[in-house]
Design an enzyme around this catalytic site. Structure first.
Site, PDB file in Angstrom:
ATOM      1  N   LYS A  25       0.829  -1.205   0.000  1.00 13.95           N
ATOM      2  CA  LYS A  25       0.000   0.000   0.000  1.00 13.95           C
ATOM      3  C   LYS A  25       0.863   1.254   0.000  1.00 13.95           C
ATOM      4  O   LYS A  25       0.597   2.207  -0.739  1.00 13.95           O
ATOM      5  CB  LYS A  25      -0.915  -0.002   1.224  1.00 13.95           C
ATOM      6  CG  LYS A  25      -1.848   1.199   1.281  1.00 13.95           C
ATOM      7  CD  LYS A  25      -2.430   1.445   2.654  1.00 13.95           C
ATOM      8  CE  LYS A  25      -1.460   2.192   3.535  1.00 13.95           C
ATOM      9  NZ  LYS A  25      -2.092   2.855   4.702  1.00 13.95           N
ATOM     10  N   ASN A  26       1.905   1.253   0.826  1.00 19.14           N
ATOM     11  CA  ASN A  26       2.737   2.451   0.972  1.00 19.14           C
ATOM     12  C   ASN A  26       3.579   2.743  -0.260  1.00 19.14           C
ATOM     13  O   ASN A  26       4.093   3.859  -0.405  1.00 19.14           O
ATOM     14  CB  ASN A  26       3.630   2.333   2.206  1.00 19.14           C
ATOM     15  CG  ASN A  26       2.845   2.441   3.501  1.00 19.14           C
ATOM     16  OD1 ASN A  26       1.717   2.932   3.513  1.00 19.14           O
ATOM     17  ND2 ASN A  26       3.432   1.973   4.589  1.00 19.14           N
TER      18      ASN A  26
END
Length: 421
Positions: free
Chosen positions: A22-23
């Site tokens: 996600k990051n």
């Protein structure tokens, strides 16, 4: 509102695949706004934050196609308006990452101040100072950041960040790709997700060197083109499942993960007594039925111990043999989950930014409430090592960062299910 019901007791055992990061995915999706041609992004995790970023791009008129595997083709050149509205930005801090790309490509941007987890103050002043050093005019009014390029195009600059900032590094790095001349970022963040973003930008035609070090050099180009790019695996998701297996005295194997991105975590897991083996794209952990040993650490920027793994290790320490001292130096409110663990029978005392954890053999199930993304994961781990039932509330936090968490834990033998209020 959904909750997770967990009946603890047994060790985790089995094999799972690690999802896309996600990051890394969020800044890469924002970076597609820089391109004059379609960019295809794959290995995106099925998460609320990802769909929020896609919705944000759509809200600005950007044309994109999403297939059944959540591969997204985005044509940044079709963006029709450059305002990121409060209604979307308030739910996700990473929305601020569209500021740099919009400004660099279209000469203007208007972005609401971001929201996200309640883990303390995370000011965006480093983002704004970097863009101002490149010639942007910044105005803050009525909760919005308005940025313009009076000279039509950003100018290369030498930028020294006052503090290590992942989001600030990403925003300024993206903006510098279309700036006139050379930009040098000093005291830049070194996280693997920064490297992944830079590699995607390079695939689009950017000229970047030094990514992964504290000094990044960007030579601006006139325009960026299209590419296909696969997002890196999620090292924090991987670390979470490894810690869960260690806390439950189990053994698991993770596929599709680069062990080199988890050095600090693996060292601490070995210190806790885990047997770790790994290859090019896999990691295995075996506790051989033993209770983990307490491990002390201090969170620091990469390549040190990650703040995003602090809560999970705190949960493991709660049932470990011995006493651990944990210092949180990145976010001031990130020890807040310890109060919920104490309700489950943990012995944790907090003094400022330091927690002293005296391990107990078992925890006791109880209703608990998540306060942020990683805290929610730590409460799931606590539930897995507790006698009786644990009900974790406000799991919308966990859905922001963990893809199919209950399905993955079920495949590892956990007794866990999602229930509605």
């Amino acid at each position: 509102m959904d909750k997770l019901l967990i009946r603890g007791g047994g060790p985790l055992s089995g094999e799972i695949r690690v999802s896309g990061s996600k990051n890394a995915a969020l800044p890469i999706l924002a970076a597609t706004l820089l391109s004059s041609e379609p960019v295809r992004v794959s290995n995106l995790p099925h998460l609320h934050d990802i769909t929020t970023m896609i919705a944000l791009l759509r809200s600005m008129g950007t044309e994109l196609l999403v297939d059944e595997k959540l591969c997204v083709e985005i044509n940044g050149a079709t963006t029709k308006q450059t305002t990121a509205p409060y209604e979307l930005v308030k739910t996700m801090r990473a929305s601020i990452l569209v500021l740099g790309p919009l400004l660099a490509h279209f000469g203007r941007a208007r972005v609401s101040f971001p929201g996200g987890c309640a883990i303390g103050s995370r000011p965006v002043d480093q983002h704004l100072r970097g863009l101002e050093a490149m010639g942007a005019q910044i105005d803050v009014d009525e909760g919005y950041i308005t940025a313009t390029c009076p000279n039509g195009r950003l100018k290369g600059a030498h930028i020294l960040f006052d503090m290590v900032t992942v989001g600030g590094t990403e925003n300024v790095l993206m903006a510098a790709c279309l700036a006139e001349g050379r930009t040098v970022l000093e005291n830049a963040a070194r996280e693997p997700e920064i490297i992944d973003l830079a590699n995607c930008l390079i695939a689009m035609g950017a000229k970047i060197s030094g990514h992964g070090s504290a000094t990044i050099t960007i030579d601006g180009v006139e325009k960026l083109g299209g590419c296909s790019y696969s997002v890196m695996p999620d090292r924090i998701e991987a670390g979470t499942y490894l810690v869960a297996a260690a806390a439950t005295r189990g053994n698991i194997k993770l596929r599709d993960i680069d062990p080199n991105t988890l050095d600090a975590v693996l060292v601490k897991l070995e210190e806790a007594g885990a047997k770790i083996e790994h290859g090019e794209d896999w990691i295995s952990l075996d506790m051989e039925g033993r209770r983990p040993k307490a491990v002390s650490f201090k969170t620091v920027p990469y390549p040190g111990f990650p703040t995003d793994m602090q809560a999970q290790f705190t949960a493991m320490n709660a049932v470990a043999e011995g006493v651990a001292k944990v210092s949180e130096t990145i976010f001031e409110n990130r020890l807040i989950q310890t109060h919920e663990m104490n309700r489950m029978g943990a012995n944790i005392s907090v003094d400022g930014n330091t927690a002293l954890i005296t391990g107990t053999e078992r925890l006791k199930g109880a209703p608990v409430m998540a306060s942020d993304l990683r805290a929610s994961a730590s409460l799931v781990i606590a539930g897995l090592v507790a006698d009786g039932e644990t009900l974790v509330d406000r799991i919308y936090h966990i859905d922001r960062g963990y893809e199919c968490i209950e399905e993955k834990f079920l495949s590892l033998g956990a007794d866990i299910r999602r229930v509605s209020s």
